[in-house]
Design a protein around this motif. Structure first.
Motif, short mmCIF file in Angstrom:
data_model
loop_
_atom_site.label_atom_id
_atom_site.label_comp_id
_atom_site.label_asym_id
_atom_site.label_seq_id
_atom_site.Cartn_x
_atom_site.Cartn_y
_atom_site.Cartn_z
N LYS A 66 0.35 -3.48 -15.75
CA LYS A 66 -0.62 -4.19 -14.91
C LYS A 66 -1.72 -3.26 -14.39
O LYS A 66 -2.85 -3.68 -14.17
CB LYS A 66 0.10 -4.87 -13.76
CG LYS A 66 1.08 -5.95 -14.20
CD LYS A 66 1.82 -6.53 -13.01
CE LYS A 66 2.80 -7.63 -13.43
NZ LYS A 66 3.88 -7.10 -14.27
N ALA A 67 -1.38 -1.99 -14.17
CA ALA A 67 -2.39 -1.05 -13.66
C ALA A 67 -3.47 -0.82 -14.70
O ALA A 67 -4.68 -0.88 -14.39
CB ALA A 67 -1.72 0.26 -13.27
N LYS A 116 -5.71 -3.88 -15.33
CA LYS A 116 -6.79 -4.03 -14.35
C LYS A 116 -7.96 -3.11 -14.67
O LYS A 116 -9.13 -3.49 -14.52
CB LYS A 116 -6.26 -3.73 -12.94
CG LYS A 116 -5.39 -4.83 -12.35
CD LYS A 116 -4.82 -4.37 -11.03
CE LYS A 116 -4.04 -5.47 -10.33
NZ LYS A 116 -4.93 -6.50 -9.76
N LEU A 126 -7.99 -8.10 -8.39
CA LEU A 126 -7.65 -7.77 -7.00
C LEU A 126 -7.56 -6.26 -6.81
O LEU A 126 -7.12 -5.55 -7.71
CB LEU A 126 -6.32 -8.42 -6.62
CG LEU A 126 -6.31 -9.94 -6.51
CD1 LEU A 126 -4.88 -10.46 -6.45
CD2 LEU A 126 -7.09 -10.40 -5.28
N SER A 159 -6.01 -2.71 -5.88
CA SER A 159 -4.62 -2.27 -5.99
C SER A 159 -4.58 -0.77 -6.21
O SER A 159 -5.62 -0.13 -6.44
CB SER A 159 -3.91 -2.97 -7.15
OG SER A 159 -4.49 -2.57 -8.38
N THR A 195 -1.47 2.38 -7.77
CA THR A 195 -0.13 2.60 -8.30
C THR A 195 0.61 3.66 -7.49
O THR A 195 0.00 4.56 -6.89
CB THR A 195 -0.17 3.03 -9.77
OG1 THR A 195 -0.93 4.23 -9.89
CG2 THR A 195 -0.77 1.94 -10.64
N LEU A 244 -5.40 -1.45 2.31
CA LEU A 244 -5.49 -2.72 1.58
C LEU A 244 -5.35 -3.90 2.53
O LEU A 244 -5.95 -4.96 2.33
CB LEU A 244 -4.41 -2.80 0.51
CG LEU A 244 -4.63 -2.12 -0.84
CD1 LEU A 244 -3.45 -2.38 -1.76
CD2 LEU A 244 -5.92 -2.58 -1.50
N LEU A 297 0.62 -7.86 1.55
CA LEU A 297 0.29 -7.38 0.22
C LEU A 297 1.54 -7.55 -0.66
O LEU A 297 2.60 -7.94 -0.18
CB LEU A 297 -0.21 -5.94 0.25
CG LEU A 297 0.61 -4.86 0.96
CD1 LEU A 297 1.81 -4.43 0.14
CD2 LEU A 297 -0.27 -3.65 1.27
N LEU A 339 3.15 -1.10 -8.55
CA LEU A 339 1.78 -1.49 -8.24
C LEU A 339 1.76 -2.09 -6.84
O LEU A 339 2.55 -3.00 -6.53
CB LEU A 339 1.29 -2.53 -9.25
CG LEU A 339 -0.19 -2.93 -9.15
CD1 LEU A 339 -1.07 -1.83 -9.71
CD2 LEU A 339 -0.45 -4.24 -9.90
N GLU A 382 -0.63 -4.16 -4.39
CA GLU A 382 -1.79 -5.02 -4.66
C GLU A 382 -2.11 -5.89 -3.46
O GLU A 382 -1.22 -6.44 -2.80
CB GLU A 382 -1.46 -5.91 -5.86
CG GLU A 382 -2.57 -6.80 -6.34
CD GLU A 382 -2.14 -7.59 -7.56
OE1 GLU A 382 -2.76 -7.42 -8.61
OE2 GLU A 382 -1.16 -8.37 -7.47
N ASN A 402 -5.35 -12.52 -11.99
CA ASN A 402 -4.12 -11.88 -11.54
C ASN A 402 -3.54 -11.03 -12.66
O ASN A 402 -3.30 -9.84 -12.49
CB ASN A 402 -3.13 -12.94 -11.07
CG ASN A 402 -1.84 -12.33 -10.56
OD1 ASN A 402 -1.82 -11.21 -10.07
ND2 ASN A 402 -0.74 -13.07 -10.67
N GLU A 403 -3.31 -11.62 -13.82
CA GLU A 403 -2.79 -10.86 -14.95
C GLU A 403 -2.96 -11.64 -16.25
O GLU A 403 -3.32 -12.82 -16.24
CB GLU A 403 -1.32 -10.48 -14.75
CG GLU A 403 -0.37 -11.66 -14.61
CD GLU A 403 1.05 -11.18 -14.32
OE1 GLU A 403 1.87 -11.26 -15.26
OE2 GLU A 403 1.33 -10.76 -13.20
#
Length: 373
Positions: A148-149, A152, A163, A165, A167, A187, A191, A228, A230, A329-330
Motif C-alpha cells: 500500500k505504501a 500510494k 490519503l 500516510s 510507513t 496526521l 487514524l 502503514l 494513514e 483508498n487502494e
C-alpha cells in the motif's frame, strides 16, 4: 481428442501461505462452480499453509464457510508441480510409492490467491518463468498494488488523490518510537494502522487517540514487519469500482460504482463485516451518487488501473467525502471473487453475470502471452 480440438486446461490455484488462506479457498469454490466445463478442462490446485502444492478435489461445495469457520487446503493430498516438458508446461502429480504422472499441459492458471506469496507478484513471476499464461495483473502491478505504501507513491505520481500516510517498519519502531508518535499526532486522530502488504482487513486497527497507537502498531507488525499509518477519511463514504481489461486491446472498462454501508456496530469494514453472516453490512449497487461523481469515480478507477500497469481485473476502492471530493483508498489486483463479493456484484449490475465474468477473465489470459509486453 487431438491437440487441436482439446479444451483449454485451467489450473485453479488457491490457498497459500498468507493470512487470507481461507478466504482464497472460499473464492476458489465459487470459481470452480462457475467455470464452464463444456468449454474448459479444470484442475484444482491447492497451496497449503506451509507452501506445498497439492492436487485438490474438484468439490466446490467443500470450499465454503461453515459455522463461521473458513475452509483450508487438504494437506494430505498428492503433491503437484509445474514442469517444463517438451516445450510445454505440464502438471505432474507425485504420490508416495508411485511413479510421477502427468495431467497434461496447462494452458492458463487462475491464481485465486490473496495477500503475500500470491497476490504480490511472486506466483506471477514463477508463471512467467514457466511460460504459462495466467489471469490478472503481471509482476510489477501485483507487487506495487500489494504494498500500500508504494501503491500510494505510484498513484500520487500519476496525479491521483490519496490519503496522507507514512510507513513504520519494525526497525523504525525499535529505533525511534517518539518520532513515530510525533508523526502520527501530526496526521491527527482518529487514524488507521494497517499491515502495508495485507488484505481482508487482517491486522487493521482504528486508532482513536495516542494511547491506542502502540498496540495498533504491534498488531500490524504481527502480520507484516512494515506497517502503514494513514489519516482517516472522516465521514467518507466507502465506494468501490470494478475495472476489467479489454479483449481487443482497448481502454479498460469500468463498472458502475457500489457503496458499502456498514452496520452491526462495526467502526470500519473489518474482516467480520466483510465475510461473516449476520453483520448487517449492505451493498448499494449502483451507489446513490450524483452523476458527475459517478463519472469521476469511473475515470479515476481506469486511471489508477493504468498507472500501476494493471491487466485483467482490479477493484479500486474510494472514499467519497462530504464535499463531493474523491480520494483513492487502494487498488486490489485480485479482489474478493465469490458471487456475492463486491467485484462480481458490480459487474453483474453493469451487465456481466458471474459465469460470463469468469469466462471473460480466462479469455483475456489466453489471449495474452507471457514475457515482456
Amino acid at each position: 481428442m487431438n491437440e487441436s480440438t482439446r479444451k483449454p486446461r485451467v489450473a485453479v490455484v488457491f490457498g497459500g501461505r498468507s493470512d487470507e488462506h481461507g478466504i482464497s479457498c472460499v473464492t476458489a469454490g465459487s470459481v470452480l462452480a462457475a467455470i464452464d466445463r463444456e468449454k474448459y478442462d479444470v484442475v484444482p490446485v491447492g497451496i497449503t499453509r506451509d507452501g506445498r502444492w497439492v492436487l485438490e478435489a474438484d468439490e466446490p461445495a467443500e470450499l465454503a464457510i461453515r459455522d463461521n469457520a473458513f475452509p483450508s487446503v487438504d494437506e494430505d493430498r498428492a503433491a503437484v508441480s509445474l514442469e517444463r516438458i517438451a516445450g510445454a508446461t505440464d502438471l505432474v502429480v507425485t504420490e508416495p510409492s508411485s511413479p510421477p504422472r502427468t495431467l497434461g499441459e496447462v494452458d492458463v492458471v487462475f491464481p485465486l490467491l490473496h495477500g503475500p506469496w500470491g497476490e504480490d507478484g511472486t506466483i506471477q513471476g514463477m508463471l512467467e518463468l514457466a511460460g504459462v499464461r495466467y489471469v490478472g495483473a503481471g509482476v510489477l502491478a501485483s507487487a506495487v498494488s500489494m504494498d500500500k505504501a508504494y501503491m500510494k507513491v505510484v498513484l500520487a505520481a500519476a496525479g491521483l488523490p490519496v490519503l496522507p500516510s507514512f510507513t513504520v517498519t519494525e526497525r523504525d519502531w525499535s529505533r525511534d518510537q517518539a518520532g513515530v508518535r510525533e508523526r502520527a499526532e501530526a496526521l491527527g486522530f482518529p487514524l488507521f494502522v494497517k499491515p502495508a502488504r495485507g488484505g481482508s482487513s487482517y491486522g487493521i486497527s482504528k486508532v482513536h487517540d495516542a494511547g491506542e497507537l502502540d498496540d495498533a502498531i504491534a498488531e500490524a507488525h504481527r502480520h507484516d514487519p512494515k506497517a502503514l499509518v494513514e489519516a482517516a477519511a472522516l465521514a467518507g463514504r466507502e465506494v468501490e469500482c470494478g475495472v476489467l481489461g479489454s479483449l481487443h486491446g482497448g481502454d479498460p472498462e469500468t463498472s458502475v460504482p457500489g457503496e458499502i454501508r456498514i452496520g452491526g456496530g462495526h467502526e470500519f469494514y473489518d474482516l467480520e463485516a466483510k465475510y461473516l453472516p449476520g453483520q448487517e453490512t449492505e451493498l448499494d449497487i449502483p451507489a446513490d451518487l450524483p452523476e458527475d461523481v459517478v463519472v469521476q469515480l469511473r475515470e479515476l478507477a481506469a486511471r489508477a488501473f493504468e498507472a500501476v500497469g494493471g491487466e485483467g481485473l482490479a477493484r479500486v476502492d474510494f472514499f467519497v467525502m462530504p464535499d463531493g471530493s474523491v480520494v483513492i483508498n487502494e487498488l486490489n489486483t485480485m479482489p474478493g471473487f465469490t458471487p456475492t463479493s463486491m467485484y462480481p456484484e458490480l459487474w453483474k449490475a453493469t451487465g456481466l453475470p458471474y459465469p460470463e465474468l469468469v469466462d471473460r477473465l480466462l479469455q483475456l489470459a489466453l489471449n495474452r502471452g507471457t514475457g515482456l509486453r
